[in-house]
Design a protein around this motif. Structure first.
Motif, PDB file in Angstrom:
ATOM      1  N   PHE A 128      -7.190  31.761  43.308  1.00 12.90           N
ATOM      2  CA  PHE A 128      -6.439  31.091  42.256  1.00 12.90           C
ATOM      3  C   PHE A 128      -4.973  31.521  42.201  1.00 12.90           C
ATOM      4  O   PHE A 128      -4.065  30.708  42.011  1.00 12.90           O
ATOM      5  CB  PHE A 128      -7.126  31.375  40.913  1.00 12.90           C
ATOM      6  N   SER A 129      -4.723  32.810  42.402  1.00 23.23           N
ATOM      7  CA  SER A 129      -3.365  33.330  42.278  1.00 23.23           C
ATOM      8  C   SER A 129      -2.440  32.830  43.382  1.00 23.23           C
ATOM      9  O   SER A 129      -1.223  32.973  43.296  1.00 23.23           O
ATOM     10  CB  SER A 129      -3.375  34.866  42.275  1.00 23.23           C
ATOM     11  N   TYR A 180       0.162  30.690  31.956  1.00 17.81           N
ATOM     12  CA  TYR A 180      -0.448  30.398  33.252  1.00 17.81           C
ATOM     13  C   TYR A 180      -0.431  31.636  34.152  1.00 17.81           C
ATOM     14  O   TYR A 180      -1.403  31.919  34.859  1.00 17.81           O
ATOM     15  CB  TYR A 180       0.279  29.231  33.924  1.00 17.81           C
ATOM     16  N   ARG A 181       0.666  32.393  34.085  1.00 13.22           N
ATOM     17  CA  ARG A 181       0.728  33.641  34.869  1.00 13.22           C
ATOM     18  C   ARG A 181      -0.348  34.620  34.400  1.00 13.22           C
ATOM     19  O   ARG A 181      -0.981  35.299  35.208  1.00 13.22           O
ATOM     20  CB  ARG A 181       2.116  34.271  34.758  1.00 13.22           C
ATOM     21  N   LYS A 218      -3.678  33.515  35.731  1.00 12.96           N
ATOM     22  CA  LYS A 218      -3.807  33.897  37.138  1.00 12.96           C
ATOM     23  C   LYS A 218      -4.191  35.368  37.269  1.00 12.96           C
ATOM     24  O   LYS A 218      -5.064  35.739  38.058  1.00 12.96           O
ATOM     25  CB  LYS A 218      -2.501  33.647  37.879  1.00 12.96           C
ATOM     26  N   ARG A 219      -3.531  36.186  36.471  1.00  8.46           N
ATOM     27  CA  ARG A 219      -3.791  37.621  36.550  1.00  8.46           C
ATOM     28  C   ARG A 219      -5.235  37.931  36.141  1.00  8.46           C
ATOM     29  O   ARG A 219      -5.955  38.634  36.836  1.00  8.46           O
ATOM     30  CB  ARG A 219      -2.822  38.379  35.645  1.00  8.46           C
ATOM     31  N   SER A 252      -7.795  35.889  35.984  1.00  6.19           N
ATOM     32  CA  SER A 252      -8.786  35.222  36.825  1.00  6.19           C
ATOM     33  C   SER A 252      -8.889  35.861  38.200  1.00  6.19           C
ATOM     34  O   SER A 252      -9.710  35.459  39.006  1.00  6.19           O
ATOM     35  CB  SER A 252      -8.431  33.743  36.972  1.00  6.19           C
ATOM     36  N   ASN A 253      -8.042  36.838  38.476  1.00  2.00           N
ATOM     37  CA  ASN A 253      -8.104  37.530  39.751  1.00  2.00           C
ATOM     38  C   ASN A 253      -8.105  39.035  39.495  1.00  2.00           C
ATOM     39  O   ASN A 253      -7.406  39.790  40.139  1.00  2.00           O
ATOM     40  CB  ASN A 253      -6.900  37.126  40.617  1.00  2.00           C
TER      41      ASN A 253
END
Length: 474
Positions: free
Chosen positions: A355-356, A461-462, A465-466, A468-469
């Motif tokens: 995702f990232s 959104y950032r 990303k963080r 989700s990873n």
């Protein structure tokens, strides 16, 4: 945005749907530690879709889940380190001694040569499995002849559950909050985050019949007894024949780690290759050395027909009660995603990107997205879309069922479609929590919605990303 400690947030939304849903936290690993519950919207009796004899049955919310004494962050770390500890706890290590004893020494050698981990159908060992928060409970208010509608949600973070019932057939009447034409089965598997409405009958007075929810890896189960009196147990599911599964996977995996693409021959859960591991279907002494995958599968099918005749639910059997076709006037956008991953490094991705490494997928409001999903990994993936129900294209055509979670088995190819008619940023992800946290996600951005609760969408959104990873930050 996250609800900060000691603060309150009120959600307001119009209830335009009905059916069985559930809610859970999407923050960190809170879903694994119990932040979830059933969310059920009942029909009104004057609703045009109200079904007499089904929608007026007594109903019970049933939420199935699992519990671990480990911190979920530690589970993710152990998975990333390819630890054998969970396999040891589940007695699923498949050592050379076991291989020799089972007559599968060559299978074990091939497995090692291809650098494959030991065969398993799930990643995590759990201390308990639960129905409505406890391992065992009873619905003693029902008597002989009663039909009961159980509204089942799988709130497990990574466990698929087999459902079997000691009182006879299970009638499936809804899936993911959407009505389906009733279909009778002997058992069904409920993917992570799926919901099913099922109807069961109490055959005799003075007997309570077990609804058994068994973890897919058969490491444990939970029971709900329907009725009062002597407990009638259903046959427990026996231990998986892991070496048979290992041999099958050796045949299916190329040297580069990719799976052989079976195309549309495998879709909609209609060809469960794990059948080779099910003693209750394949028989304890059913060996197929020297046969092709297709021959193996056919022999298992024949054996099943001759002995057990178990009817197992699959998505090809689901038929919507109303037409679900989309407007022919809307533009159609075709997309394809390959579900990819590396079990050794525990990285899960789509098109080999986590995702990232990706941007939002920009979608014009009003267009139809028709998405082909191919699973090029050895694990099942329950793919979930926020904000929409999608059509799962099957043989029922205009009456293809609506879902929001689709279990995709290894090597399967499925096609879904939906009209992107609601603005917003919508998460599309594998609902196995540890796969999601390892990168198997995307975001569909529909239109140009301004959300007052997200004053800085780029920053949000950032952060997504963080989070989700998360495995990258251990």
């Amino acid at each position: 945005m996250p609800i900060e400690p000691n603060t309150t947030h009120v959600y307001r939304f119009p209830v335009i749907q009905n059916g069985t849903h559930w809610y859970h936290s999407h923050s960190g690993y809170q879903e694994q530690i119990g932040m979830y519950g059933s969310l059920i919207f009942n029909k009104k009796e004057n609703d045009v879709s109200f079904r007499k004899g089904i929608d007026d049955l007594p109903t019970i919310p049933v939420i199935i889940s699992e519990w671990t004494d480990y911190k979920p962050e530690n589970i993710q770390r152990m998975l990333s380190n390819a630890s054998d500890w969970f396999a040891i706890k589940k007695d699923a290590t498949q050592s050379y001694a076991e291989a020799i004893r089972e007559g599968h020494f060559k299978t074990k050698l091939t497995n090692e040569w291809k650098r494959m981990l030991a065969m398993d159908v799930s990643d995590v060992y759990y201390d308990k499995f639960l129905i409505n928060g406890v391992p065992e409970s009873q619905l003693s208010q029902f008597k002989a002849g009663d039909k009961v509608r159980l509204k089942i949600s799988n709130a497990g973070a990574s466990t698929y559950f087999w459902l079997t019932y000691a009182g006879g057939k299970i009638t499936v009447v809804a899936n993911d909050g959407n009505d389906v034409e009733p279909v009778e089965v002997d058992r069904l598997i409920v993917a992570v985050s799926e919901t099913y409405d099922i109807v069961v009958t109490i055959p005799e007075e003075g007997v309570s019949y077990e609804l058994l929810a068994t973890a897919e890896d058969r490491s444990g189960s939970a029971s709900l007894y329907v009725g009062s009196g002597v407990k009638q147990l259903t046959t427990p599911l026996p231990k998986l024949k892991y070496f048979e599964g290992m041999k099958m996977m050796n045949d299916m995996m190329k040297m580069n780690g990719d799976m052989h693409d079976m195309g549309m021959e495998m879709s909609l859960q209609q060809m469960d290759m794990n059948t080779v591991m099910y003693p209750e279907v394949s028989g304890q002494n059913d060996h197929h050395h020297g046969h092709s995958n297709a021959e193996n599968h056919q022999q298992h099918e024949n054996h099943t027909a001759n002995t057990t005749e178990l009817v197992t639910l699959n998505y090809g059997m689901l038929k919507a009660t109303e037409k679900t076709t989309l407007s022919k006037d809307l533009p159609v956008r075709e997309m394809r995603f390959e579900l990819t991953g590396n079990m050794n490094r525990y990285v899960w991705s789509m098109d080999n990107k986590v995702f990232s490494e990706t941007d939002k997928i920009l979608v014009k409001k009003g267009e139809i997205l028709r998405i082909t999903l191919y699973n090029n990994s050895m694990m099942r993936h329950p793919m979930h879309l926020h904000g929409f129900d999608f059509r799962v294209l099957n043989e029922h055509g205009d009456y293809s069922p609506l879902k929001n979670v689709l279990d995709i088995m290894p090597m399967e190819t499925n096609v879904i479609e939906f009209a992107a008619n609601t603005e917003g940023d919508w998460f599309f992800h594998c609902h196995i929590l540890y796969h999601m946290m390892a990168g198997m996600n995307r975001v569909f951005s529909v239109g140009e919605l301004h959300n007052p609760l997200l004053p800085n969408k780029e920053k949000a959104y950032r952060m997504l990303k963080r989070e989700s990873n998360m495995r990258m930050y251990f």
